[in-house]
Motif scaffolding. Structure first.
Motif, short mmCIF file in Angstrom:
data_model
loop_
_atom_site.label_atom_id
_atom_site.label_comp_id
_atom_site.label_asym_id
_atom_site.label_seq_id
_atom_site.Cartn_x
_atom_site.Cartn_y
_atom_site.Cartn_z
N ALA A 177 35.20 48.19 47.26
CA ALA A 177 36.55 47.61 47.29
C ALA A 177 37.29 47.84 45.98
O ALA A 177 38.52 47.75 45.93
N TRP A 178 36.57 48.15 44.90
CA TRP A 178 37.19 48.34 43.59
C TRP A 178 37.16 49.81 43.14
O TRP A 178 37.64 50.13 42.06
N ALA A 179 36.66 50.70 43.96
CA ALA A 179 36.47 52.09 43.55
C ALA A 179 37.78 52.77 43.17
O ALA A 179 37.86 53.43 42.12
N GLU A 180 38.80 52.64 43.98
CA GLU A 180 40.08 53.29 43.67
C GLU A 180 40.70 52.71 42.41
O GLU A 180 41.24 53.44 41.58
N ARG A 181 40.62 51.39 42.24
CA ARG A 181 41.15 50.77 41.02
C ARG A 181 40.38 51.24 39.80
O ARG A 181 40.96 51.47 38.74
N PHE A 182 39.06 51.38 39.95
CA PHE A 182 38.26 51.85 38.83
C PHE A 182 38.64 53.28 38.46
O PHE A 182 38.77 53.62 37.29
N LYS A 183 38.81 54.15 39.44
CA LYS A 183 39.21 55.54 39.17
C LYS A 183 40.54 55.59 38.42
O LYS A 183 40.70 56.35 37.47
N ALA A 184 41.50 54.77 38.86
CA ALA A 184 42.80 54.73 38.19
C ALA A 184 42.65 54.20 36.76
O ALA A 184 43.25 54.73 35.82
N ASP A 239 32.84 37.17 35.07
CA ASP A 239 34.14 36.59 35.35
C ASP A 239 34.20 35.11 34.95
O ASP A 239 35.25 34.61 34.59
N ASP A 240 33.06 34.42 34.96
CA ASP A 240 33.04 32.99 34.62
C ASP A 240 32.72 32.73 33.15
O ASP A 240 32.52 31.60 32.74
N GLU A 241 32.70 33.78 32.32
CA GLU A 241 32.45 33.64 30.90
C GLU A 241 33.73 33.92 30.11
O GLU A 241 34.63 34.58 30.60
N LYS A 260 23.84 42.54 45.01
CA LYS A 260 24.72 41.41 44.77
C LYS A 260 26.00 41.93 44.12
O LYS A 260 25.97 42.88 43.34
N ARG A 261 27.10 41.27 44.42
CA ARG A 261 28.39 41.63 43.85
C ARG A 261 28.55 40.89 42.52
O ARG A 261 28.40 39.68 42.46
N LEU A 262 28.83 41.62 41.46
CA LEU A 262 28.99 41.04 40.13
C LEU A 262 30.40 41.31 39.64
O LEU A 262 30.77 42.46 39.37
N ALA A 263 31.20 40.25 39.58
CA ALA A 263 32.57 40.38 39.08
C ALA A 263 32.53 40.34 37.56
O ALA A 263 31.99 39.42 36.97
N ILE A 264 33.07 41.38 36.93
CA ILE A 264 33.09 41.43 35.47
C ILE A 264 34.50 41.68 34.97
O ILE A 264 35.35 42.21 35.68
N ILE A 265 34.70 41.28 33.75
CA ILE A 265 35.92 41.61 33.02
C ILE A 265 35.49 42.66 32.03
O ILE A 265 34.53 42.46 31.27
N GLN A 266 36.13 43.80 32.01
CA GLN A 266 35.74 44.85 31.08
C GLN A 266 36.90 45.19 30.18
O GLN A 266 38.05 45.06 30.55
N ALA A 292 40.56 44.44 32.26
CA ALA A 292 40.65 44.70 33.69
C ALA A 292 39.41 44.14 34.37
O ALA A 292 38.35 44.08 33.77
N ARG A 293 39.58 43.75 35.61
CA ARG A 293 38.43 43.27 36.38
C ARG A 293 37.94 44.40 37.26
O ARG A 293 38.72 45.14 37.86
N VAL A 294 36.63 44.53 37.33
CA VAL A 294 35.97 45.48 38.21
C VAL A 294 34.73 44.79 38.75
O VAL A 294 34.00 44.15 38.01
N ASP A 295 34.51 44.90 40.04
CA ASP A 295 33.30 44.34 40.63
C ASP A 295 32.25 45.43 40.76
O ASP A 295 32.55 46.54 41.23
N LEU A 296 31.04 45.12 40.33
CA LEU A 296 29.92 46.05 40.42
C LEU A 296 28.91 45.54 41.44
O LEU A 296 28.90 44.37 41.78
#
Length: 149
Positions: free
Chosen positions: A105-112, A17-19, A136-142, A126-130
């Motif tokens: 917290a991101w599972a439903e958004r990821f499924k959609a 997310d910070d890149e 550790k929670r890793l916020a990514i932009i995919q 889209a952003r998804v946290d892994l």
């Protein structure tokens, strides 16, 4: 990923997310996407598949971005060194559904997002946290590669 006019899988390219997105990403994707699509589309043919696998692995590992190739049902087919390092995971995650790594917290958004990706050619971003192996929670932009998938 399309082969013979049929969707055969997806390629997800992600960064923290910070890149910022690297300007050479489209060049890399332009080289690797046709190889992956052909590999998935013609997986029953023998011969050049081993060479294609090696070339894809080399291209994946040359990328400074996290890369994760998924099959049509969302299982991990291939990852690159950066993905494995960021996720603190060994190379043996092949076959694991990516949803297992998605923060609850991101599972439903990821499924959609996944369902949307299966019906359209691309997802812009889209952003998804892994969750990493170290919990550790890793916020990514995919992205699916805006110009190539």
């Amino acid at each position: 990923l399309m082969a013979q006019s049929r969707r055969v899988g997806a390629l997800i390219v992600a960064w923290r997310d910070d890149e910022e997105r690297r300007p050479d990403l489209n060049l890399l994707l332009g080289a690797v996407v046709p190889l992956i699509a052909a590999h998935l589309g013609y997986a029953n043919q023998a011969g050049a598949l081993e060479q294609a696998d090696a070339a894809i692995d080399d291209l994946f590992d040359a990328s400074p971005n996290m890369m994760c190739q998924l099959d049509r049902v969302g299982r991990i087919v291939r990852t690159n060194a950066r993905f494995r390092a960021e996720m603190s995971m060994p190379g043996d995650v092949v076959g694991m559904p990516l949803i297992w790594l998605v923060h609850p917290a991101w599972a439903e958004r990821f499924k959609a997002l996944w369902n949307h990706l299966l019906t359209v050619d691309r997802v812009e971003s889209a952003r998804v946290d892994l969750f990493t192996a170290e919990s550790k929670r890793l916020a990514i932009i995919q992205t699916s590669g805006n110009d190539t998938c």
